[in-house]
Design an enzyme around this catalytic site. Structure first.
Site, mmCIF file in Angstrom:
data_model
loop_
_atom_site.group_PDB
_atom_site.id
_atom_site.type_symbol
_atom_site.label_atom_id
_atom_site.label_comp_id
_atom_site.label_asym_id
_atom_site.label_seq_id
_atom_site.Cartn_x
_atom_site.Cartn_y
_atom_site.Cartn_z
ATOM 1 N N PHE A 46 13.992 7.788 -9.116
ATOM 2 C CA PHE A 46 12.412 5.850 -9.562
ATOM 3 C C PHE A 46 11.618 6.141 -10.254
ATOM 4 O O PHE A 46 11.173 4.841 -10.415
ATOM 5 C CB PHE A 46 12.202 5.590 -7.592
ATOM 6 C CG PHE A 46 11.107 6.055 -7.418
ATOM 7 C CD1 PHE A 46 9.859 6.374 -7.542
ATOM 8 C CD2 PHE A 46 11.338 7.252 -6.269
ATOM 9 C CE1 PHE A 46 9.164 6.772 -7.239
ATOM 10 C CE2 PHE A 46 10.655 7.945 -5.451
ATOM 11 C CZ PHE A 46 9.507 7.624 -5.737
ATOM 12 N N ASN A 105 7.301 -3.100 -3.767
ATOM 13 C CA ASN A 105 6.819 -3.091 -2.371
ATOM 14 C C ASN A 105 5.699 -3.865 -1.962
ATOM 15 O O ASN A 105 4.503 -3.154 -1.878
ATOM 16 C CB ASN A 105 7.252 -1.430 -1.383
ATOM 17 C CG ASN A 105 6.094 -0.691 -2.956
ATOM 18 O OD1 ASN A 105 5.377 -1.042 -3.939
ATOM 19 N ND2 ASN A 105 5.492 0.098 -1.906
ATOM 20 N N HIS A 160 -0.292 -1.395 -3.502
ATOM 21 C CA HIS A 160 -0.705 -0.149 -3.722
ATOM 22 C C HIS A 160 -1.875 0.411 -3.568
ATOM 23 O O HIS A 160 -2.512 -0.142 -3.920
ATOM 24 C CB HIS A 160 -1.193 0.924 -5.454
ATOM 25 C CG HIS A 160 -1.196 1.586 -5.557
ATOM 26 N ND1 HIS A 160 -1.109 3.194 -5.831
ATOM 27 C CD2 HIS A 160 -2.507 2.781 -5.911
ATOM 28 C CE1 HIS A 160 -1.650 3.510 -6.213
ATOM 29 N NE2 HIS A 160 -2.524 3.955 -5.768
HETATM 30 P P1 ADP Z 1 2.889 4.635 -1.704
HETATM 31 O O1 ADP Z 1 3.393 4.323 -3.026
HETATM 32 O O2 ADP Z 1 3.419 4.284 -0.813
HETATM 33 O O3 ADP Z 1 1.327 6.093 -1.859
HETATM 34 P P2 ADP Z 1 4.347 6.464 -3.635
HETATM 35 O O4 ADP Z 1 2.697 7.799 -3.567
HETATM 36 O O5 ADP Z 1 5.384 8.131 -2.417
HETATM 37 O O6 ADP Z 1 4.396 5.856 -2.446
HETATM 38 O O7 ADP Z 1 5.444 6.145 -4.577
HETATM 39 C C1 ADP Z 1 4.390 5.693 -5.412
HETATM 40 C C2 ADP Z 1 5.458 4.334 -5.458
HETATM 41 O O8 ADP Z 1 6.774 4.561 -5.933
HETATM 42 C C3 ADP Z 1 5.750 3.618 -4.485
HETATM 43 O O9 ADP Z 1 4.543 2.138 -3.816
HETATM 44 C C4 ADP Z 1 7.295 2.585 -4.758
HETATM 45 O O10 ADP Z 1 6.786 1.612 -5.431
HETATM 46 C C5 ADP Z 1 8.310 3.609 -5.522
HETATM 47 N N1 ADP Z 1 8.621 4.654 -4.997
HETATM 48 C C6 ADP Z 1 8.221 5.386 -3.583
HETATM 49 N N2 ADP Z 1 9.523 5.474 -3.514
HETATM 50 C C7 ADP Z 1 10.514 5.075 -3.493
HETATM 51 C C8 ADP Z 1 11.954 5.225 -3.410
HETATM 52 N N3 ADP Z 1 12.709 6.219 -2.540
HETATM 53 N N4 ADP Z 1 12.655 4.197 -4.111
HETATM 54 C C9 ADP Z 1 11.726 3.386 -5.401
HETATM 55 N N5 ADP Z 1 10.677 3.125 -5.154
HETATM 56 C C10 ADP Z 1 10.173 3.997 -4.775
HETATM 57 MG MG MG Z 2 1.214 6.932 -3.658
#
Ligand code: ADP
Ligand code: MG
Length: 177
Positions: free
Chosen positions: A67, A125, A128
């Protein structure tokens, strides 16, 4: 270790309000209300648009994920709001308020969280939050290069611990009084 909570210390985290939320002013307002009602101090606030270079630095740990390209494209697609937030338990508290990473999952398992309510897809989402003191430090340096965490702890933290602060509503920031 600069940004590590010690007794009675405030911890810092970096919150980003992602581009699709910036398109909906009532959602910016709702998220700001969540920040304030949970008694975060807002140490820095900035509205900016990420370059590919900065987004790449922020998300370097995801460089090989499927992604990654869509994440970078999305994060650079429009303005974002960036905040440095302080709280005794800032990192975990903000992540709890955000909810699970995947919006589709969050909608079912944590419907009252920010992502549960306002996430549009797993990439879009809504918000952050830093996942550790080390990430918070790294992210603050990328997004607020002029902000010295070390100096803040030295000069300003005491005012915030003692509640000697004023809130500037227009700029959405607390300042030591
Ligand atoms: P977080 O933001 O909860 O810390 P991560 O650091 O794992 O999550 O991921 C960074 C960002 O990448 C996420 O907030 C989201 O925008 C995107 N992301 C993460 N996992 C996915 C996925 N499976 N599919 C699409 N986008 C994703
Ligand atoms: Mg993260």
């Amino acid at each position: 270790m600069i940004n590590k909570p010690t007794h009675n210390a405030l911890q810092l985290t970096v919150a980003i309000i992602k581009p699709h939320i910036l398109q909906a002013p009532h959602l910016i307002k709702a998220i700001r209300e969540i920040i304030l009602s949970n008694k975060f101090y807002v140490i820095r606030t900035k509205r900016t648009k990420l370059t590919g270079k900065l987004a790449g630095e922020l998300y370097v740990e995801h460089k090989n994920k499927f992604f990654y390209n869509r994440l970078i494209t999305f994060m650079c697609s429009g303005p974002i709001d960036v905040h440095v937030l302080a709280h005794h338990n800032a990192i975990q508290l903000w992540r709890d308020l955000m909810g699970p990473t995947k919006s589709y999952q969050a909608r079912f398992t944590s419907p009252d969280t920010i992502r549960g309510k306002h996430g549009l897809s797993d990439t879009r989402n809504a918000v952050h939050g830093s996942d550790s003191p080390e990430s918070a430090e790294k992210e603050a340096l990328i997004l607020f290069p002029e902000f010295s965490i070390r100096q803040w702890y030295k000069d300003e933290e005491k005012y915030f611990i003692n509640g000697k602060v004023v809130f500037n509503k227009e700029n959405f920031v607390h300042r030591a009084a």
